[in-house]
Design an enzyme around this catalytic site. Sequence first.
Site, short mmCIF file in Angstrom:
data_model
loop_
_atom_site.label_atom_id
_atom_site.label_comp_id
_atom_site.label_asym_id
_atom_site.label_seq_id
_atom_site.Cartn_x
_atom_site.Cartn_y
_atom_site.Cartn_z
N ARG A 153 37.28 -44.84 -86.00
CA ARG A 153 36.22 -44.12 -85.30
C ARG A 153 35.39 -43.45 -86.38
O ARG A 153 35.78 -42.40 -86.92
CB ARG A 153 36.83 -43.09 -84.33
CG ARG A 153 35.80 -42.29 -83.52
CD ARG A 153 36.51 -41.30 -82.61
NE ARG A 153 35.58 -40.40 -81.97
CZ ARG A 153 35.02 -40.62 -80.77
NH1 ARG A 153 35.31 -41.72 -80.11
NH2 ARG A 153 34.18 -39.74 -80.26
N HIS A 181 30.38 -48.91 -79.10
CA HIS A 181 31.57 -48.21 -78.57
C HIS A 181 32.28 -49.16 -77.59
O HIS A 181 32.32 -48.93 -76.38
CB HIS A 181 31.15 -46.93 -77.86
CG HIS A 181 32.27 -45.95 -77.65
ND1 HIS A 181 33.59 -46.23 -77.99
CD2 HIS A 181 32.29 -44.69 -77.11
CE1 HIS A 181 34.35 -45.20 -77.69
NE2 HIS A 181 33.60 -44.26 -77.16
N GLN A 184 35.03 -48.06 -74.91
CA GLN A 184 34.52 -47.38 -73.72
C GLN A 184 34.04 -48.38 -72.68
O GLN A 184 34.24 -48.20 -71.48
CB GLN A 184 33.37 -46.44 -74.09
CG GLN A 184 32.87 -45.61 -72.92
CD GLN A 184 33.93 -44.70 -72.35
OE1 GLN A 184 34.55 -43.94 -73.10
NE2 GLN A 184 34.17 -44.76 -71.05
N ASP A 278 25.35 -40.47 -70.40
CA ASP A 278 26.19 -40.02 -71.51
C ASP A 278 25.53 -38.78 -72.10
O ASP A 278 24.44 -38.38 -71.70
CB ASP A 278 26.30 -41.15 -72.55
CG ASP A 278 27.25 -40.83 -73.69
OD1 ASP A 278 28.14 -39.98 -73.50
OD2 ASP A 278 27.10 -41.42 -74.77
N CYS A 318 31.20 -41.06 -69.82
CA CYS A 318 32.36 -41.26 -70.70
C CYS A 318 32.96 -39.96 -71.21
O CYS A 318 34.03 -39.99 -71.81
CB CYS A 318 32.00 -42.19 -71.85
SG CYS A 318 30.83 -41.50 -73.03
N ARG A 346 40.85 -45.62 -70.48
CA ARG A 346 40.73 -45.78 -71.92
C ARG A 346 42.09 -46.17 -72.53
O ARG A 346 42.13 -46.92 -73.52
CB ARG A 346 40.23 -44.48 -72.56
CG ARG A 346 38.76 -44.15 -72.34
CD ARG A 346 37.85 -45.15 -73.04
NE ARG A 346 38.17 -45.26 -74.45
CZ ARG A 346 37.73 -44.43 -75.40
NH1 ARG A 346 36.91 -43.43 -75.06
NH2 ARG A 346 38.06 -44.61 -76.66
#
Length: 363
Positions: A153, A181, A184, A278, A318, A346
């Site tokens: 990440r 991402h 996600q 988001d 998210c 997730r």
Amino acid sequence: PVELRHRSTMLSASRALASNAFNRALRVSTGPLTRNMSSVGSGGIPLSGKNFLSISSITPVELRHLLDEAHSLKSMFKANPTPFADPPMKGKSMAMIFEKRSTRTRVSTETGFVKLGGHPLFLSSQDIQLNVNESLYDTSNVLTRFNDIILARVNSNDTIETLGKECGEGKVINALCDLYHPLQTLADLMTLEEVWGRGGIEGKTLAWVGDGNNVIHDLMVGFLYSGGNVNVATPKGYECDARVLKRCDEVTAETGVKLLTTTDAREACTGADVVVTDTWVSMGEEDQYDKKVAEFAGYQVNRELMSAANPGAKFMHCLPRHQEEVDDEVFYDKDVSLVWDEAENRMWTVMAVTMAMSGKTSM
């Protein structure tokens, strides 16, 4: 071996529920969009022996397998907290490189990998010398001598691409970068399939309202891969990356699904079956908060905006969420908001990725 109770029944149901979407995916994955990527990995399982860097880097068949695997794992663990007599990740370790902090990514990945019998190691930028006193090339070569999987990440997609190149195939999972991402997206698609049924995304419309960021870059590709249409509303100057839009144009040309880009949030939400947003201000952009909130005026998801969507439309975010992005009335409406299921999924989806990359399956 996996406990076999209900195994054949689950697999048959999965194939039946997802048949339409799988056939569509097969048509795409065997056409020019695959760019010479194999749909089946070296171990006979889609994605086996391959990296997971973005949704665009995998085929629709591989995406379908990951979702089916995630559904299977969730069902198994809900029925029995220890479903494997011989855990599939037993003896395997995963280095988790975090340049950017996270709640959901860290907890879901560590918990999920332990459930599969593996050993995760959390490595922040303060724990290792990632591009500090040691080149990324050197770090990646050291980690691959110790660890079976490298989950990263990080701030830059360049770092992800370098890790993918230096660590080799079947080693690297992109847990977030500035451009993508993909984990996600898997959780989002799984969550929607729990509402609409496996393969149920086909023919549905997703509306994105907000920044043209890493989350929508993968989500739009994944939703199009699954046979859905995508409407994207971003303020001027915050459009999606041109490379991702080009990839989406390839998919729409091949399959007939539709992509709309606009600056009008209500236009994007009109006729939508799910509305997604988001954060407008990402980590490291705190000094731009006032500027962005002003430029995103009219983009808050609220009852008025949701009224443009189809009856029964769902909402997703998210997390972490801020009031300016979506109001409490929508966010906490249990009949509309899917955010908590989205967060839980997730875990099941990252578990599916580690399984597939390692040539394992619960199905």
